[in-house]
Design an enzyme around this catalytic site. Structure first.
Site, PDB file in Angstrom:
ATOM      1  CE  LYS A 174      15.157   3.000   5.749  1.00  0.00           C
ATOM      2  NZ  LYS A 174      14.474   2.125   6.740  1.00  0.00           N
TER       3      LYS A 174
ATOM      4  CD  GLU B 115       7.984  -1.115  -2.592  1.00  0.00           C
ATOM      5  OE1 GLU B 115       6.849  -0.621  -2.560  1.00  0.00           O
ATOM      6  OE2 GLU B 115       8.277  -2.177  -2.038  1.00  0.00           O
ATOM      7  CG  ASP B 116       6.827   1.913   0.316  1.00  0.00           C
ATOM      8  OD1 ASP B 116       7.556   1.024  -0.183  1.00  0.00           O
ATOM      9  OD2 ASP B 116       6.160   1.735   1.349  1.00  0.00           O
TER      10      ASP B 116
ATOM     11  CG  ASP C 174      14.778  -1.774   4.224  1.00  0.00           C
ATOM     12  OD1 ASP C 174      15.737  -1.060   4.510  1.00  0.00           O
ATOM     13  OD2 ASP C 174      14.273  -2.566   5.032  1.00  0.00           O
TER      14      ASP C 174
ATOM     15  CE  LYS D  11      -3.145  -2.458   3.085  1.00  0.00           C
ATOM     16  NZ  LYS D  11      -3.567  -2.563   4.511  1.00  0.00           N
ATOM     17  N   GLY D  12       2.133   1.099   0.359  1.00  0.00           N
ATOM     18  CA  GLY D  12       2.975   2.246   0.697  1.00  0.00           C
ATOM     19  C   GLY D  12       3.192   3.250  -0.411  1.00  0.00           C
TER      20      GLY D  12
ATOM     21  CG  PHE E  12      10.835   2.653  10.711  1.00  0.00           C
ATOM     22  CD1 PHE E  12      10.727   1.554   9.881  1.00  0.00           C
ATOM     23  CD2 PHE E  12       9.672   3.274  11.156  1.00  0.00           C
ATOM     24  CE1 PHE E  12       9.485   1.065   9.501  1.00  0.00           C
ATOM     25  CE2 PHE E  12       8.422   2.798  10.777  1.00  0.00           C
ATOM     26  CZ  PHE E  12       8.330   1.693   9.949  1.00  0.00           C
ATOM     27  CB  VAL E  13      11.286   7.611   7.360  1.00  0.00           C
ATOM     28  CG1 VAL E  13      12.658   8.121   7.791  1.00  0.00           C
ATOM     29  CG2 VAL E  13      11.386   6.810   6.070  1.00  0.00           C
TER      30      VAL E  13
ATOM     31  CG  ASP F  51       2.627   1.160   7.210  1.00  0.00           C
ATOM     32  OD1 ASP F  51       3.538   0.944   6.388  1.00  0.00           O
ATOM     33  OD2 ASP F  51       2.112   0.267   7.898  1.00  0.00           O
TER      34      ASP F  51
ATOM     35  NE  ARG G  34      -0.653   2.394   4.860  1.00  0.00           N
ATOM     36  CZ  ARG G  34       0.310   1.527   4.567  1.00  0.00           C
ATOM     37  NH1 ARG G  34       1.376   1.915   3.901  1.00  0.00           N
ATOM     38  NH2 ARG G  34       0.224   0.267   4.943  1.00  0.00           N
TER      39      ARG G  34
END
Ligand code: 5GP
Ligand code: MG
Length: 178
Positions: free
Chosen positions: A133, A101-102, A105, A46-47, A154-155, A161, A167
């Site tokens: 990242k 993609e959000d 990672d 969902k990001g 972590f953001v 979220d 979000r």
């Protein structure tokens, strides 16, 4: 903002204005690179939903949008296990695909999605991640368009979220214990 589950917002990492400017630059680059082509944009739920909405509205090429849903992320720890919860309904055979993609990672999510899409015979697949990242990568994946690179923190916000919360923030923020 009112704290949630013992977390409050920390520092602003990227402001709404900075994000808007960067998304505009990305959209211009993508529109140039795919000039005279049609593009199928696949958003990973969902990001990426806010990034998707802003980015696609700034594109100047013909675009179709579809969605893939998979969950892998339990709390703040990437599990490497995936479960599909939304499938594409658009054929991508012989289509140019841009995955949205959000955040990239470890890279496991994108690798899983790229492998899945490759089975459907697209003309090309590129990846656009709002955040990256690079220091966290454990699998090698191409990220063709990146909004911002960030260190291992972590953001939340702009679609990202913490357990479903935060979000809707228009900016990117860290979290702190209340
Ligand atoms: P990967 O499979 O690359 O390890 O993880 C990608 C997913 O992890 C992202 O789609 C996102 O859901 C989640 N993720 C990774 N880092 C962060 C972060 O800093 N904040 C949030 N909210 N999610 C993150
Ligand atoms: Mg995600």
């Amino acid at each position: 903002m009112t704290p949630v589950d013992g977390w409050k917002l920390g520092e602003t990492v990227f402001s709404e204005e900075r994000i808007a400017a960067r998304v505009g630059e990305l959209a211009a680059a993508i529109s140039t690179d795919y000039a005279d082509h049609e593009l199928t944009v696949i958003s990973i739920l969902k990001g990426s939903y806010i990034f998707l909405a802003d980015l696609t509205r700034a594109l100047t090429i013909p675009v179709r949008v579809d969605f893939l849903g998979l969950s892998s992320y339990i709390g703040a720890e990437s599990s490497g296990q995936f479960e599909w919860n939304a499938r594409m309904t658009t054929s991508i055979r012989d289509r140019h695909v841009l995955l949205i993609e959000d955040i990239a990672d470890t890279g496991r999510t994108l690798l899983h999605v790229i492998d899945h899409l490759a089975e459907h015979g697209p003309a090309s697949i590129r990846v656009c991640a709002f955040l990256d990242k690079p220091g966290r990568r454990v699998v090698d994946i191409p990220v063709d368009y990146v909004g911002f690179q960030i260190p291992d923190r972590f953001v939340v916000g702009y679609g990202l979220d913490y357990e479903g919360w935060f979000r809707q923030l228009p900016h990117i923020s860290t979290l702190e214990r209340v």
